[in-house]
Design a protein around this motif. Structure first.
Motif, mmCIF file in Angstrom:
data_model
loop_
_atom_site.group_PDB
_atom_site.id
_atom_site.type_symbol
_atom_site.label_atom_id
_atom_site.label_comp_id
_atom_site.label_asym_id
_atom_site.label_seq_id
_atom_site.Cartn_x
_atom_site.Cartn_y
_atom_site.Cartn_z
ATOM 1 N N UNK A 164 53.413 45.877 46.786
ATOM 2 C CA UNK A 164 53.817 47.233 47.163
ATOM 3 C C UNK A 164 55.230 47.123 47.777
ATOM 4 N N UNK A 165 56.117 48.123 47.535
ATOM 5 C CA UNK A 165 57.471 48.040 48.131
ATOM 6 C C UNK A 165 57.435 47.867 49.651
ATOM 7 N N UNK A 166 58.500 47.272 50.174
ATOM 8 C CA UNK A 166 58.604 47.036 51.614
ATOM 9 C C UNK A 166 59.327 48.172 52.332
ATOM 10 N N UNK B 254 61.572 46.607 43.427
ATOM 11 C CA UNK B 254 60.217 46.119 43.677
ATOM 12 C C UNK B 254 59.358 45.887 42.446
ATOM 13 N N UNK B 255 59.551 46.703 41.407
ATOM 14 C CA UNK B 255 58.568 46.703 40.318
ATOM 15 C C UNK B 255 59.081 46.026 39.050
ATOM 16 N N UNK B 256 58.272 45.136 38.482
ATOM 17 C CA UNK B 256 58.584 44.525 37.190
ATOM 18 C C UNK B 256 57.885 45.332 36.092
ATOM 19 N N UNK B 257 58.368 45.239 34.846
ATOM 20 C CA UNK B 257 57.677 45.947 33.739
ATOM 21 C C UNK B 257 56.204 45.538 33.624
ATOM 22 N N UNK C 159 48.306 55.008 46.673
ATOM 23 C CA UNK C 159 48.567 56.078 45.690
ATOM 24 C C UNK C 159 50.072 56.347 45.574
ATOM 25 N N UNK C 160 50.761 56.332 46.706
ATOM 26 C CA UNK C 160 52.215 56.566 46.719
ATOM 27 C C UNK C 160 52.920 55.461 45.913
ATOM 28 N N UNK C 161 52.499 54.241 46.141
ATOM 29 C CA UNK C 161 53.136 53.116 45.452
ATOM 30 C C UNK C 161 52.886 53.157 43.951
#
Lengths: 235, 235
Positions: free
Chosen positions: A11-13, A21-24, A45-47
């Motif tokens: 989850x992002x920091x 933060x996110x990879x494919x 849910x937000x993430x």
């Protein structure tokens, strides 16, 4: 029956850190599963939304693994995994199980012969260690330092000695609202030539990471109040 | 003159792991800079290509920070940074500076007042720790264990004791062609109830991560020869 896979989903920091933060693969994974075990449902849910979830949120099954649930039976969390469904595990920030809850779930998964797949994502300890310039071949993370001031100062001196004797990087954290106290305790109770790295709000818009000697830190004023911070000591 | 920023850029751990390794921010970063300090030029160029570099490779300036260069002056590496250009630092696999070279460059950057920005990406230690189910609030990475067999066995026993006494996860590695020897030494010299996690070829197509007791490991045959592996002990 074939068991499901437990995906460990970071989850992002920080706010507005999606692109960092996110990879494919993470995005593909969350769009292929619909069941989660989470530390905090709202954050989870937000993430998922930020990561690009296409499945309607109302179609998700979310098991709340919050603090108050941790002494309960783990059976309900594993219902889907045991019957062949893949499930995601998420903590409130960063990587599940590292300076964050989740390890008990992973441990139970291994006991049940469930495959565990970790996904790449942000972790404040690792990003701080990379950025410190300190020894990355030998390091210890100590978690939170003692709350009691006498004990805390004793621990700081012990970590300084360990860093010097073992040439080992020492990482630790504090509850954000006590960061300034910890910082003061460090710069007052370690030698001027000891190196201190402060890594604050990592991946955030106001990310601040700096390594210098305690002697140099003593000459400036910084405010770490309520800012998530990793402290690293080395000599 | 305003100095440049040193970006710490991770490299995939395995073949065909691009989708598991790169964030959009990493892709944007490599397309915004053209100068690198790298452990291995060939690996670095390959990784940049995999990440989606649009700049022609011939337009890049690459400083080779290979093993044989490490006692030289660091001045040439910092020429661009000191004159305002942003530069990327890359190791051969994973995150620079963590169980990999690069820390000296980061340390020198801090001494020169250069901003250091770590990028999210794969790190085998962190992914192994997440997946182990062991304590992520207290852990030590020891790097390579001693080559001498007597010393190695002594060290393994010491780590087992540390894990029990401190409830601290102990992580270590070995040169991949000696992995099977290390594995044998571990399962022969630790107690049946000690927990061992083997995390092998992380993010690879044949990723293998499992935690069980030493007693359970003794009942099976595994081959870790030449496969990058993280060993984790806990009790």
């Amino acid at each position: 029956m074939k068991k499901g896979v437990l995906f460990l989903i970071p989850v992002p920091l920080a706010e507005n850190a999606s692109a960092k933060s996110f990879t494919p693969y993470l995005i593909d994974t969350i769009n292929a599963i619909d069941t989660y075990i989470v530390e905090n449902e709202k954050t989870a849910r937000k993430s998922l939304k930020e990561a690009g979830l296409k499945i309607p949120q109302s179609d998700l099954t979310i098991h709340d693994y919050g603090k108050h649930k941790r002494n309960d039976s783990m059976v309900p969390y594993f219902k889907e995994l045991m019957t062949g469904k893949d499930v995601g595990l998420m903590s409130e920030a960063g990587c599940p199980g590292v300076a964050d809850p989740g390890a008990e779930i992973v441990s139970e998964a291994h006991k049940r012969g469930i495959k565990v797949v970790p996904l790449v994502g942000p972790n404040s300890l690792l990003l701080a260690l990379m950025s410190s310039g300190f020894n990355g071949q030998s390091f210890t993370f100590h978690g939170y330092l003692p709350i009691d001031k006498v004990e805390r100062v004793k621990k700081i001196k012990e970590l300084e000695q360990l860093a010097e004797k073992k040439k080992q990087t020492q990482l630790f954290i504090e509850t954000p609202f006590r960061n300034n106290h910890l910082y003061e305790d460090i710069i007052k109770n370690t030698a001027a030539q000891t190196l201190l790295c402060i890594a604050c709000n990592i991946t955030g818009e106001d990310e601040f990471i700096r390594t210098q000697t305690v002697g140099q830190w003593r000459q400036e004023k910084i405010d770490l109040h309520k800012k998530p911070t990793i402290f690293l000591i080395y000599r």
